[in-house]
Design an enzyme around this catalytic site. Structure first.
Site, mmCIF file in Angstrom:
data_model
loop_
_atom_site.group_PDB
_atom_site.id
_atom_site.type_symbol
_atom_site.label_atom_id
_atom_site.label_comp_id
_atom_site.label_asym_id
_atom_site.label_seq_id
_atom_site.Cartn_x
_atom_site.Cartn_y
_atom_site.Cartn_z
ATOM 1 N N PRO A 1 0.809 -1.199 0.000
ATOM 2 C CA PRO A 1 0.000 0.000 0.000
ATOM 3 C C PRO A 1 0.845 1.253 0.000
ATOM 4 C CG PRO A 1 -0.070 -1.158 2.108
ATOM 5 C CD PRO A 1 1.090 -1.635 1.366
ATOM 6 N N GLU A 2 0.436 2.171 -0.824
ATOM 7 C CA GLU A 2 0.967 3.521 -0.772
ATOM 8 C C GLU A 2 -0.133 4.408 -0.200
ATOM 9 O OE1 GLU A 2 3.016 4.784 -4.288
ATOM 10 O OE2 GLU A 2 3.297 2.732 -4.966
#
Length: 272
Positions: free
Chosen positions: A2-3
């Site tokens: 995840p960013e």
DNA sequence: CTTTACGCCTGACGGC
DNA sequence: TGCCGTCAGGCGTAAA
């Protein structure tokens, strides 16, 4: 995994289940994450109320009156919203059960994620205080990037992925923002002109906004806490598109390792 | 000070 | 079918 957009989507997904709720029980099946899950966690938060959920960089914060639970999803972590009593599956490491009967379950095959406790105001902690501005903060401007980058020989891609410069930009969105700005990812940050930084900042903000609106990017295993995948993958313009044609010119998307990370760019419209 | 290389882990995939 | 090497969205630390 995840960013920023994926963490933001996760945060929004857990708010209805977590905010203002009382922690009824804590189960830790695996202590060994990136940092050990504190064995005092149960005594710290049991019977306490979460009064706010927040995101800072790629961290999720469950804020209590006396401190905050700092959750990082690492590369493969996710949170699941479930009814309490659902049987755990492989890599389900930590459960937070709420008095509503709902449960937040942390799953992370690679265990690069972490769950830590911060006493007091989390923004004052060593973990968060070194971070640069959020991409949507008014302090994040082309002028600021230009000034901070003077004299830096690091590549522009590594520069914008450095959380001390700006928080939350990871590999996918660094690639996408540089493509939108026509900047070669391997160019030295200190050799980029002000007008190009003034182009880059709104492009970073646009790609992040669009990704959040699409619910993030699901490449492998990312899912929002609600179980929904993200739909931004179909909007990626360079990432994972090696050998395909550029959407903007006749060029071909190239792949090159820059700063140990897969880097995608158009050989024609990102020349410098 | 800045920059780079390397682990921490598991799982999926491609080549042989 | 199985084995092996490679790769993956992050990030702190050590070394140069």
């Amino acid at each position: 995994m995840p960013e920023l957009p994926e963490v933001e989507t996760t945060a929004r997904g857990i708010i209805p289940v977590v905010r203002n709720q009382i922690v009824e029980a804590v189960t830790i099946r695996q202590h060994r994450l990136r940092w050990d899950v504190p064995s005092s966690l149960k005594s710290l938060i049991q019977n306490r109320q979460v009064f706010e959920v927040a995101r800072r960089a790629k961290y999720l914060l469950l804020i209590f009156e006396h401190g905050a639970l700092l959750i990082h999803l690492g590369m493969s972590g996710r949170l699941k919203i479930l009814d309490c009593g659902v049987k755990p599956e492989r890599h389900d490491h930590v459960d937070l059960v709420f008095s509503s009967g709902k449960m937040l379950r942390f799953n992370d095959p690679r265990r690069f994620g972490s769950i830590r406790w911060l006493d007091g105001n989390p923004l004052d902690s060593a973990e968060l205080s070194h971070l640069g501005p959020e991409p949507f903060d008014e302090k994040f401007t082309g002028k600021m990037l230009f000034e901070v980058s003077r004299g830096r020989s690091i590549t522009i891609k590594s520069f914008i992925m450095d959380g001390r410069v700006v928080a939350g930009i990871g590999n996918i969105y660094a690639n996408e923002a540089l493509f939108r700005s026509g900047i070669f990812p391997g160019r030295q940050a200190g050799r980029i002109a002000l007008r190009r930084y003034r182009l880059l900042v709104p492009n970073i903000q646009a790609v992040l906004t669009e990704a959040i609106e699409a619910g993030g990017t699901t490449l492998r295993d990312y899912m929002a806490a609600t179980g929904q995948p993200g739909y931004f993958e179909q909007s990626l313009q360079v990432y994972n598109r090696e050998g395909q044609s550029c959407i903007r010119c006749d060029g071909i998307i190239r792949k090159q390792i820059i700063s140990q990370r897969a880097t995608y760019y158009c050989g024609d419209c990102q020349r410098y």
